[in-house]
Scaffold this active site. Structure first.
Site, mmCIF file in Angstrom:
data_model
loop_
_atom_site.group_PDB
_atom_site.id
_atom_site.type_symbol
_atom_site.label_atom_id
_atom_site.label_comp_id
_atom_site.label_asym_id
_atom_site.label_seq_id
_atom_site.Cartn_x
_atom_site.Cartn_y
_atom_site.Cartn_z
ATOM 1 N N CYS A 109 -2.062 3.438 2.114
ATOM 2 C CA CYS A 109 -1.079 2.576 2.755
ATOM 3 C C CYS A 109 -0.207 3.494 3.590
ATOM 4 C CB CYS A 109 -0.230 1.826 1.732
ATOM 5 S SG CYS A 109 1.082 0.847 2.503
ATOM 6 N N CYS A 112 3.906 2.424 3.503
ATOM 7 C CA CYS A 112 4.701 2.564 2.279
ATOM 8 C C CYS A 112 3.761 2.892 1.115
ATOM 9 C CB CYS A 112 5.528 1.314 2.012
ATOM 10 S SG CYS A 112 4.598 -0.224 2.106
ATOM 11 N N SER A 113 3.544 1.947 0.208
ATOM 12 C CA SER A 113 2.634 2.219 -0.912
ATOM 13 C C SER A 113 2.025 0.920 -1.428
ATOM 14 C CB SER A 113 3.366 2.946 -2.044
ATOM 15 O OG SER A 113 4.478 2.179 -2.483
ATOM 16 N N CYS A 114 1.604 0.041 -0.516
ATOM 17 C CA CYS A 114 0.971 -1.215 -0.926
ATOM 18 C C CYS A 114 -0.263 -0.902 -1.774
ATOM 19 C CB CYS A 114 0.581 -2.036 0.299
ATOM 20 S SG CYS A 114 2.015 -2.600 1.261
#
Length: 206
Positions: A109, A112-114
């Site tokens: 991702c 961000c950090s999906c």
């Protein structure tokens, strides 16, 4: 000599070790009646034993064993995931991508950090790091080699960028020598990293 500015707040007595700090904070909150210890344990149990990589591993194992299920998951996994109960926040829109001898998939991702929490649990720290998010797109083969994953030069690498709208899960190749294995045994081989694409599923040598 006593420092007149010395104060005795709870945080000043917390240990340096992060794990111990968390435990100390949890104990303090429980003692003050701010947190129900039963609720804390239920949350921990959910993310460690129910909402975790074992959910995704079981889906992968089922795909290896059932061609009809595999085809449905690669086409549109959401109906089957809802039937299995592997659905919810951070997993509303999933896409499954399949590794083959010709193609290897890896997920990132970049913004961000999906991450698909219902299937893989809490994302690892490296997945959220700036270095991984930036580098795996530019130099995926080199990044994978740093995870110990050395792919043949003729294997093409596809990088999938998860977003708030779509999250990806890699279906690793089934290892040789597992004919006749049942779903539980196969699921035990599937790792979180293999479903992100930074690892492969290996059959135990012993």
């Amino acid at each position: 000599m006593t420092d007149s500015h010395t104060h005795s707040h709870p945080h000043s007595h917390l240990p340096d070790d992060p794990v111990l700090r968390v435990k100390a904070l949890e104990t303090l909150l429980v003692q003050k009646g701010l947190v129900d210890p039963t609720a804390v344990q239920a949350i921990i149990d959910t993310y460690e034993n129910k909402v975790g990589p074992q959910n995704g591993a079981r889906v992968v194992a089922k795909m290896w064993l059932d061609e009809g299920f595999q085809a449905a998951m690669l086409d549109d996994p959401m109906p089957k995931l809802q039937e299995l109960g592997y659905y919810g926040r951070q997993g509303e829109h999933m896409v499954f991508v399949e590794n083959t001898p010709e193609f290897h998939n890896v997920v990132v991702c970049t913004l961000c950090s999906c991450y698909p929490w219902p299937l893989l649990g809490i994302p690892p720290g490296w997945y959220k790091s700036d270095a991984y998010r930036a580098r795996v797109v530019r130099e995926p083969r080199k990044v994978l080699s740093e995870f110990g994953l050395m792919l043949p030069e003729d294997t093409k690498i596809r990088v999938w960028d998860s977003t708030a709208e779509i999250r990806y899960l890699v279906v690793p190749e089934r290892p040789a020598g597992t004919d006749g294995w049942d779903e539980d045994a196969l699921a035990g081989l599937v790792t979180r990293d293999a479903m992100i694409g930074t690892g492969l599923v290996q059959r135990p040598t012993t």
